[in-house]
Scaffold this motif. Structure first.
Motif, mmCIF file in Angstrom:
data_model
loop_
_atom_site.group_PDB
_atom_site.id
_atom_site.type_symbol
_atom_site.label_atom_id
_atom_site.label_comp_id
_atom_site.label_asym_id
_atom_site.label_seq_id
_atom_site.Cartn_x
_atom_site.Cartn_y
_atom_site.Cartn_z
ATOM 1 N N SER A 1 0.916 -1.153 0.058
ATOM 2 C CA SER A 1 -0.038 0.288 -0.132
ATOM 3 C C SER A 1 0.908 1.492 -0.458
ATOM 4 C CB SER A 1 -1.234 0.058 0.925
ATOM 5 O OG SER A 1 0.185 0.208 2.763
ATOM 6 N N ARG A 2 0.358 2.443 -0.079
ATOM 7 C CA ARG A 2 1.427 3.722 0.629
ATOM 8 C C ARG A 2 1.761 3.600 1.260
ATOM 9 N NH1 ARG A 2 -3.377 7.093 -3.674
ATOM 10 N NH2 ARG A 2 -1.832 5.887 -5.685
ATOM 11 N N GLU A 3 1.110 3.633 1.842
ATOM 12 C CA GLU A 3 1.889 3.519 3.143
ATOM 13 C C GLU A 3 2.236 2.289 4.038
ATOM 14 O OE1 GLU A 3 -1.526 3.080 2.575
ATOM 15 O OE2 GLU A 3 -2.591 5.564 3.381
ATOM 16 N N SER A 4 2.537 1.962 3.413
ATOM 17 C CA SER A 4 3.630 0.579 3.867
ATOM 18 C C SER A 4 5.271 1.105 3.030
ATOM 19 C CB SER A 4 2.792 -1.238 3.597
ATOM 20 O OG SER A 4 2.831 -1.467 2.029
ATOM 21 N N LEU A 5 4.599 1.447 2.045
ATOM 22 C CA LEU A 5 5.968 2.199 1.142
ATOM 23 C C LEU A 5 6.363 2.924 1.971
ATOM 24 C CD1 LEU A 5 4.906 1.730 -2.908
ATOM 25 C CD2 LEU A 5 6.295 0.296 -1.451
ATOM 26 N N LEU A 6 6.356 3.854 2.254
ATOM 27 C CA LEU A 6 6.545 4.966 2.709
ATOM 28 C C LEU A 6 7.304 4.581 4.240
ATOM 29 C CD1 LEU A 6 4.129 7.988 1.984
ATOM 30 C CD2 LEU A 6 6.308 7.558 1.513
ATOM 31 N N VAL A 7 6.408 3.955 4.705
ATOM 32 C CA VAL A 7 6.981 3.009 6.078
ATOM 33 C C VAL A 7 8.087 2.131 6.289
ATOM 34 C CG1 VAL A 7 6.594 1.303 8.675
ATOM 35 C CG2 VAL A 7 5.132 3.725 7.638
ATOM 36 N N GLY A 8 8.072 1.092 5.334
ATOM 37 C CA GLY A 8 8.569 0.148 4.426
ATOM 38 C C GLY A 8 10.154 1.220 4.235
ATOM 39 N N GLY A 9 9.841 1.740 3.078
ATOM 40 C CA GLY A 9 10.614 2.089 2.529
ATOM 41 C C GLY A 9 11.621 2.760 3.600
ATOM 42 N N GLY A 10 11.482 4.196 4.455
ATOM 43 C CA GLY A 10 12.498 4.931 5.560
ATOM 44 C C GLY A 10 13.073 3.416 6.353
ATOM 45 N N VAL A 11 12.675 2.157 6.618
ATOM 46 C CA VAL A 11 13.285 1.576 7.166
ATOM 47 C C VAL A 11 14.502 0.847 6.825
ATOM 48 C CG1 VAL A 11 13.451 -0.388 8.962
ATOM 49 C CG2 VAL A 11 10.942 1.057 8.826
ATOM 50 N N SER A 12 13.848 0.790 5.198
ATOM 51 C CA SER A 12 14.938 -0.145 4.171
ATOM 52 C C SER A 12 16.068 1.289 3.826
ATOM 53 C CB SER A 12 14.340 -0.244 3.148
ATOM 54 O OG SER A 12 13.966 -1.835 3.027
ATOM 55 N N VAL A 13 15.653 2.408 3.784
ATOM 56 C CA VAL A 13 17.020 2.941 3.889
ATOM 57 C C VAL A 13 17.601 3.226 5.115
ATOM 58 C CG1 VAL A 13 17.389 6.077 3.485
ATOM 59 C CG2 VAL A 13 15.632 4.712 2.191
ATOM 60 N N SER A 14 17.467 3.329 6.423
ATOM 61 C CA SER A 14 17.683 3.911 7.254
ATOM 62 C C SER A 14 19.202 2.414 7.044
ATOM 63 C CB SER A 14 17.273 3.847 8.624
ATOM 64 O OG SER A 14 17.036 2.416 8.739
ATOM 65 N N GLY A 15 18.757 1.324 6.846
ATOM 66 C CA GLY A 15 19.826 -0.260 6.670
ATOM 67 C C GLY A 15 20.399 0.009 6.213
ATOM 68 N N LEU A 16 20.379 0.750 4.536
ATOM 69 C CA LEU A 16 21.095 1.208 3.822
ATOM 70 C C LEU A 16 21.779 1.938 3.634
ATOM 71 C CD1 LEU A 16 18.949 1.090 0.285
ATOM 72 C CD2 LEU A 16 20.500 -0.120 0.790
ATOM 73 N N ALA A 17 21.631 2.669 4.555
ATOM 74 C CA ALA A 17 22.877 4.025 4.998
ATOM 75 C C ALA A 17 23.940 3.762 6.311
ATOM 76 C CB ALA A 17 21.782 5.178 5.929
ATOM 77 N N LEU A 18 23.230 2.775 7.465
ATOM 78 C CA LEU A 18 24.242 1.965 7.565
ATOM 79 C C LEU A 18 24.966 1.054 7.073
ATOM 80 C CD1 LEU A 18 25.062 1.201 10.677
ATOM 81 C CD2 LEU A 18 23.190 -0.010 10.738
ATOM 82 N N ARG A 19 24.788 0.285 6.063
ATOM 83 C CA ARG A 19 25.786 -0.192 5.699
ATOM 84 C C ARG A 19 26.345 0.143 4.917
ATOM 85 N NH1 ARG A 19 25.085 -6.004 4.151
ATOM 86 N NH2 ARG A 19 25.864 -5.437 2.080
ATOM 87 N N ALA A 20 26.073 1.053 4.619
ATOM 88 C CA ALA A 20 27.334 1.983 3.315
ATOM 89 C C ALA A 20 28.341 2.948 4.207
ATOM 90 C CB ALA A 20 26.588 3.761 2.521
ATOM 91 N N TRP A 21 27.728 3.525 5.536
ATOM 92 C CA TRP A 21 28.740 3.730 6.364
ATOM 93 C C TRP A 21 29.582 2.873 6.715
ATOM 94 C CZ3 TRP A 21 26.997 5.217 12.494
ATOM 95 C CH2 TRP A 21 28.238 5.912 13.038
ATOM 96 N N ALA A 22 28.948 1.658 7.622
ATOM 97 C CA ALA A 22 29.700 0.432 7.508
ATOM 98 C C ALA A 22 31.266 0.213 6.074
ATOM 99 C CB ALA A 22 29.424 -0.664 8.049
ATOM 100 N N ALA A 23 30.450 0.045 5.637
ATOM 101 C CA ALA A 23 31.578 -0.422 3.985
ATOM 102 C C ALA A 23 32.805 1.115 4.056
ATOM 103 C CB ALA A 23 30.636 -0.267 2.829
ATOM 104 N N GLY A 24 32.427 1.717 4.688
ATOM 105 C CA GLY A 24 32.923 3.049 4.073
ATOM 106 C C GLY A 24 34.321 2.773 4.977
ATOM 107 N N HIS A 25 33.936 1.416 6.170
ATOM 108 C CA HIS A 25 35.071 1.730 7.273
ATOM 109 C C HIS A 25 36.239 0.647 6.945
ATOM 110 C CE1 HIS A 25 33.231 5.616 8.653
ATOM 111 N NE2 HIS A 25 33.936 5.183 9.587
ATOM 112 N N LEU A 26 35.486 -0.574 6.531
ATOM 113 C CA LEU A 26 36.000 -1.845 6.486
ATOM 114 C C LEU A 26 37.029 -2.093 5.423
ATOM 115 C CD1 LEU A 26 35.109 -4.455 7.652
ATOM 116 C CD2 LEU A 26 33.066 -4.614 5.694
ATOM 117 N N LYS A 27 38.001 -2.232 5.957
ATOM 118 C CA LYS A 27 38.966 -3.098 5.381
ATOM 119 C C LYS A 27 39.229 -4.542 5.141
ATOM 120 C CE LYS A 27 41.557 0.699 4.867
ATOM 121 N NZ LYS A 27 42.363 2.325 5.019
ATOM 122 N N LYS A 28 38.609 -5.586 4.837
ATOM 123 C CA LYS A 28 38.046 -7.178 5.121
ATOM 124 C C LYS A 28 39.635 -7.473 5.172
ATOM 125 C CE LYS A 28 34.047 -6.794 2.376
ATOM 126 N NZ LYS A 28 32.911 -7.311 1.517
#
Length: 181
Positions: free
Chosen positions: A36-63
């Motif tokens: 639904s429009r509402e589920s896309l907005l809420v879920g999209g916000g949660v997902s974007v926060s996860g992607l931002a965390l992943r991006a932040w982490a990836a810039g610090h990780l020298k495997k």
């Protein structure tokens, strides 16, 4: 650090099952999504926060080169997995399906937690300071760091870790949900 939760043979098996479990999630997502429009907005916000965390982490990780303990690694030992969980849960919320949500939680608990455990054993062998780091920083659920690290985000490291692929997968999933809406 805690004792092992998962027997090694099981952890070894699910280590190989990460990709197939992703396909299981994709099939459930594709078949059962009812956004639904509402589920896309809420879920999209949660997902974007996860992607931002992943991006932040990836810039610090020298495997396998340096022990990552700066940026989000000062808050949680596994910011990439926490970001993955948030991104997947956000897509499950956007899909508006309890089954997709349940399968997402089950895959994370039964596949990713043993993988995290396996990776920790590798890091203990690789970095002498890992045990002390693990005593200070929680496994998954973040807490405010007790000390600051001199390590900084490096965009070249972000690109070398190919983190853009997580964003592309998210856009594909949201594109599908928008089409299905």
């Amino acid at each position: 650090m805690r004792k092992h939760w998962f027997p090694k043979p099981y952890a070894d098996f699910v280590m190989r099952m990460r990709v197939p479990s992703g396909f299981l999630l994709a099939v459930c997502f594709g078949l059962l999504a009812a956004p639904s429009r509402e589920s896309l907005l809420v879920g999209g916000g949660v997902s974007v926060s996860g992607l931002a965390l992943r991006a932040w982490a990836a810039g610090h990780l020298k495997k396998n080169q340096d022990l990552a303990d700066g940026g989000p690694y000062a808050w949680t030992r596994n910011p990439l997995y926490l970001g993955t969980l948030l991104t997947a849960l956000g897509l499950a919320i956007a899909a508006r399906s309890w089954v997709v949500f349940g399968v997402t939680v089950a895959v994370f608990g039964l596949v990713y937690l043993p993988v995290i455990e396996q990776e920790e054993q590798h890091l203990i062998k690789l970095f002498a300071g890992y045990r002390a780091y693990a005593e200070r920083v929680p496994l998954l659920w973040p807490k405010l760091p007790s000390q600051r690290s001199a390590l900084r985000f490096e965009s070249a490291v972000y690109w070398r870790n190919e983190e853009w692929k997580a964003g592309a997968a998210f856009l594909a999933g949201m594109g599908y949900l928008l089409w299905k809406l």
